[in-house]
Design a protein around this motif. Structure first.
Motif, PDB file in Angstrom:
ATOM      1  N   LEU A 228       0.562  -1.219   0.051  1.00 35.50           N
ATOM      2  CA  LEU A 228      -0.133   0.014   0.060  1.00 35.50           C
ATOM      3  C   LEU A 228       0.743   1.198   0.091  1.00 35.50           C
ATOM      4  CD1 LEU A 228      -2.750  -0.908   2.575  1.00 35.50           C
ATOM      5  CD2 LEU A 228      -2.683  -1.101   0.084  1.00 35.50           C
ATOM      6  N   GLY A 229       2.141   1.179   0.383  1.00 36.71           N
ATOM      7  CA  GLY A 229       2.989   2.449   0.348  1.00 36.71           C
ATOM      8  C   GLY A 229       2.898   3.077   1.513  1.00 36.71           C
ATOM      9  N   VAL A 230       2.447   2.469   2.796  1.00 35.68           N
ATOM     10  CA  VAL A 230       2.247   3.172   4.132  1.00 35.68           C
ATOM     11  C   VAL A 230       3.214   2.649   4.977  1.00 35.68           C
ATOM     12  CG1 VAL A 230      -0.152   3.898   3.531  1.00 35.68           C
ATOM     13  CG2 VAL A 230       0.450   1.821   4.734  1.00 35.68           C
ATOM     14  N   ALA A 231       3.748   3.284   6.088  1.00 38.26           N
ATOM     15  CA  ALA A 231       4.389   2.773   7.186  1.00 38.26           C
ATOM     16  C   ALA A 231       3.613   1.771   8.017  1.00 38.26           C
ATOM     17  CB  ALA A 231       4.695   4.160   8.033  1.00 38.26           C
ATOM     18  N   PRO A 232       4.299   0.576   8.064  1.00 39.44           N
ATOM     19  CA  PRO A 232       4.100  -0.341   9.216  1.00 39.44           C
ATOM     20  C   PRO A 232       3.441   0.154  10.387  1.00 39.44           C
ATOM     21  CG  PRO A 232       6.064  -1.108   8.315  1.00 39.44           C
ATOM     22  CD  PRO A 232       5.930   0.308   8.009  1.00 39.44           C
ATOM     23  N   THR A 233       3.986   1.342  11.129  1.00 39.43           N
ATOM     24  CA  THR A 233       3.340   1.943  12.268  1.00 39.43           C
ATOM     25  C   THR A 233       1.925   2.337  12.031  1.00 39.43           C
ATOM     26  OG1 THR A 233       4.590   3.901  11.593  1.00 39.43           O
ATOM     27  CG2 THR A 233       6.003   2.392  13.168  1.00 39.43           C
ATOM     28  N   THR A 234       1.768   2.718  10.788  1.00 35.10           N
ATOM     29  CA  THR A 234       0.466   3.590  10.627  1.00 35.10           C
ATOM     30  C   THR A 234      -0.739   2.326  10.642  1.00 35.10           C
ATOM     31  OG1 THR A 234       1.181   5.136   9.162  1.00 35.10           O
ATOM     32  CG2 THR A 234      -1.061   4.801   8.865  1.00 35.10           C
TER      33      THR A 234
ATOM     34  N   TRP B 208      -3.841   2.297  13.247  1.00 33.30           N
ATOM     35  CA  TRP B 208      -5.297   1.961  12.879  1.00 33.30           C
ATOM     36  C   TRP B 208      -5.848   0.764  13.288  1.00 33.30           C
ATOM     37  CZ3 TRP B 208      -4.494   3.027   6.834  1.00 33.30           C
ATOM     38  CH2 TRP B 208      -4.351   4.533   6.406  1.00 33.30           C
ATOM     39  N   ASP B 209      -4.930  -0.274  13.475  1.00 33.95           N
ATOM     40  CA  ASP B 209      -5.640  -1.396  14.220  1.00 33.95           C
ATOM     41  C   ASP B 209      -5.842  -1.123  15.871  1.00 33.95           C
ATOM     42  OD1 ASP B 209      -6.219  -4.079  14.774  1.00 33.95           O
ATOM     43  OD2 ASP B 209      -4.244  -4.758  14.475  1.00 33.95           O
ATOM     44  N   ARG B 210      -4.860  -0.629  16.435  1.00 35.38           N
ATOM     45  CA  ARG B 210      -4.979  -0.474  17.685  1.00 35.38           C
ATOM     46  C   ARG B 210      -6.149   0.606  18.218  1.00 35.38           C
ATOM     47  NH1 ARG B 210      -0.404   1.039  18.375  1.00 35.38           N
ATOM     48  NH2 ARG B 210      -0.438   3.272  18.540  1.00 35.38           N
ATOM     49  N   ARG B 211      -6.003   1.662  17.331  1.00 36.52           N
ATOM     50  CA  ARG B 211      -7.077   2.804  17.947  1.00 36.52           C
ATOM     51  C   ARG B 211      -8.430   2.412  16.993  1.00 36.52           C
ATOM     52  NH1 ARG B 211      -3.683   8.528  16.614  1.00 36.52           N
ATOM     53  NH2 ARG B 211      -1.859   8.143  18.285  1.00 36.52           N
ATOM     54  N   TYR B 212      -8.388   2.072  16.043  1.00 30.83           N
ATOM     55  CA  TYR B 212      -9.934   2.151  15.331  1.00 30.83           C
ATOM     56  C   TYR B 212     -10.346   0.922  14.928  1.00 30.83           C
ATOM     57  CZ  TYR B 212      -7.667   6.815  14.730  1.00 30.83           C
ATOM     58  OH  TYR B 212      -7.164   8.266  14.596  1.00 30.83           O
ATOM     59  N   GLY B 213      -9.608  -0.216  15.211  1.00 35.40           N
ATOM     60  CA  GLY B 213     -10.217  -1.577  14.927  1.00 35.40           C
ATOM     61  C   GLY B 213      -9.951  -1.848  13.368  1.00 35.40           C
TER      62      GLY B 213
ATOM     63  N   HIS C 158       0.273 -12.655  16.063  1.00 37.26           N
ATOM     64  CA  HIS C 158       0.929 -11.893  14.752  1.00 37.26           C
ATOM     65  C   HIS C 158      -0.167 -11.462  13.980  1.00 37.26           C
ATOM     66  CE1 HIS C 158       5.002 -12.766  16.538  1.00 37.26           C
ATOM     67  NE2 HIS C 158       4.746 -13.841  16.452  1.00 37.26           N
ATOM     68  N   ARG C 159       0.016 -10.377  13.261  1.00 35.98           N
ATOM     69  CA  ARG C 159      -1.129 -10.112  12.488  1.00 35.98           C
ATOM     70  C   ARG C 159      -0.864 -10.754  11.088  1.00 35.98           C
ATOM     71  NH1 ARG C 159       0.496  -5.413  15.243  1.00 35.98           N
ATOM     72  NH2 ARG C 159      -1.245  -4.148  16.128  1.00 35.98           N
ATOM     73  N   ARG C 160      -1.895 -11.185  10.502  1.00 37.30           N
ATOM     74  CA  ARG C 160      -2.080 -11.632   9.245  1.00 37.30           C
ATOM     75  C   ARG C 160      -3.178 -11.086   8.368  1.00 37.30           C
ATOM     76  NH1 ARG C 160       3.009 -13.721   7.798  1.00 37.30           N
ATOM     77  NH2 ARG C 160       3.729 -15.056   9.600  1.00 37.30           N
ATOM     78  N   TRP C 161      -2.902 -10.318   7.176  1.00 35.68           N
ATOM     79  CA  TRP C 161      -4.054  -9.562   6.676  1.00 35.68           C
ATOM     80  C   TRP C 161      -4.249 -10.368   5.260  1.00 35.68           C
ATOM     81  CZ3 TRP C 161      -4.821  -4.647   8.602  1.00 35.68           C
ATOM     82  CH2 TRP C 161      -3.926  -4.245   9.559  1.00 35.68           C
TER      83      TRP C 161
END
Length: 317
Positions: free
Chosen positions: A26-32, A36-41, A52-55
């Motif tokens: 996606l061209g975004v930072a892993p921290t982003t 998004w997962d932690r704050r907004y679900g 471990h996250r698996r998308w």
């Protein structure tokens, strides 16, 4: 096979991509993504070993939707609610964000909604979104308005954030500057210059490295069919004087971002240069631009107060 197919082909047999792989996709930072997962679900439906996250493909589609909405100017919390509710596709226009409240880590005041999207894309280091947004604002508003009302306000906001946060945001400023510069250089020139049109020579003062405002001016002049030579950053005084003698410009624009680089002595030397046959010698009109000249306009020089003023002034020479 495209990048998505390559990454999915490399996915482990138990399903899903890692956060790092999705970030590259996606061209975004892993921290982003983690934020998004932690704050907004906005996270993966399942986790390997519960940790471990698996998308999956559906998870990535939700992330693309989230990127599209935030790049359009929607606050992340509101974009997340829209994604989770499934009420709008990525191509739909989100409700305009309220311009009087803070919208993430950068504050752009009462600027256009596009400023918010551009700022958010820069902060999450989303290079594809930056290119898409910059192309869109240039197409929609034209170069002068896109520079004055979108690009420059966001660049100033990033600069202010970097000044107050140490080196934390320097990578944001560098990435945004690079993509703005690329967008400006990609603007197609307009009609060919008319015969006899006066040449404008643009250069930063010696020691000055900030070139974006001059790049915007060079692109606008070229769009309007006016001849221009852009020399860029930190031009040595002797080299600039030689260039004036060799090209015989109608005008020289000297940019200084700070008082340290603004040189009245160089302006005086440029103003004194003459060329042409005896009895019909000419001298360039020397123009100064940039905050470095505030309150100290050299004698004989014209002060350019902004992009529109610079284009109008140079167009009459």
């Amino acid at each position: 096979m495209d990048l998505t197919g390559d990454l999915l082909a490399e996915a482990p047999a138990d399903g899903g991509l890692t956060t790092g792989a999705v970030a590259r996709l996606l061209g975004v930072a892993p921290t982003t993504l983690r934020s998004w997962d932690r704050r907004y679900g906005i996270g993966p439906a399942a986790r390997q070993d519960g940790r471990h996250r698996r998308w999956t493909g559906a998870d990535i589609a939700a992330l693309r939707h989230m990127c599209a909405l935030t790049s359009s100017g929607l606050p992340p919390a509101e974009a997340a609610r829209t994604v989770l509710a499934g009420t709008a596709g990525p191509s739909e226009t989100p409700r305009p964000a309220h311009t009087s409240r803070a919208s993430g880590p950068l504050l752009v005041g009462r600027a256009r909604q596009e400023c918010r999207g551009l700022a958010r894309a820069a902060v999450r280091l989303d290079a594809p979104a930056l290119d898409e947004l910059l192309t869109a604002v240039l197409d929609r508003y034209g170069l002068p308005a896109a520079w004055d009302e979108v690009m420059m306000p966001v660049l100033h906001a990033v600069g202010r954030k970097w000044e107050t946060a140490g080196e934390r945001y320097i990578e944001v400023e560098h990435l945004l500057s690079w993509h703005v510069s690329g967008a400006l250089r990609g603007v197609a020139a307009g009609r060919a210059p008319a015969p006899g049109a006066g040449l404008a020579l643009l250069a930063c003062a010696p020691g000055e490295t900030h070139t974006l405002a001059l790049e915007a001016l060079a692109a606008t002049l070229a769009q309007q069919g006016l001849p221009v030579r852009m020399f860029g950053a930190a031009v040595p005084a002797g080299a600039l004087e030689d260039a004036v003698r060799r090209t015989g410009p109608a005008a020289v624009v000297l940019w200084a971002q700070s008082r340290r680089t603004a040189s009245p002595a160089l302006v005086a030397r440029l103003d004194a240069i003459e060329w042409g046959v005896r009895g019909a010698r000419r001298r360039p009109v020397v123009c100064v631009a940039g905050p470095g000249w505030a309150g100290r306009q050299p004698p004989g020089a014209r002060h350019l107060s902004g992009l529109a003023d610079a284009v109008d002034t140079l167009g009459t020479l």
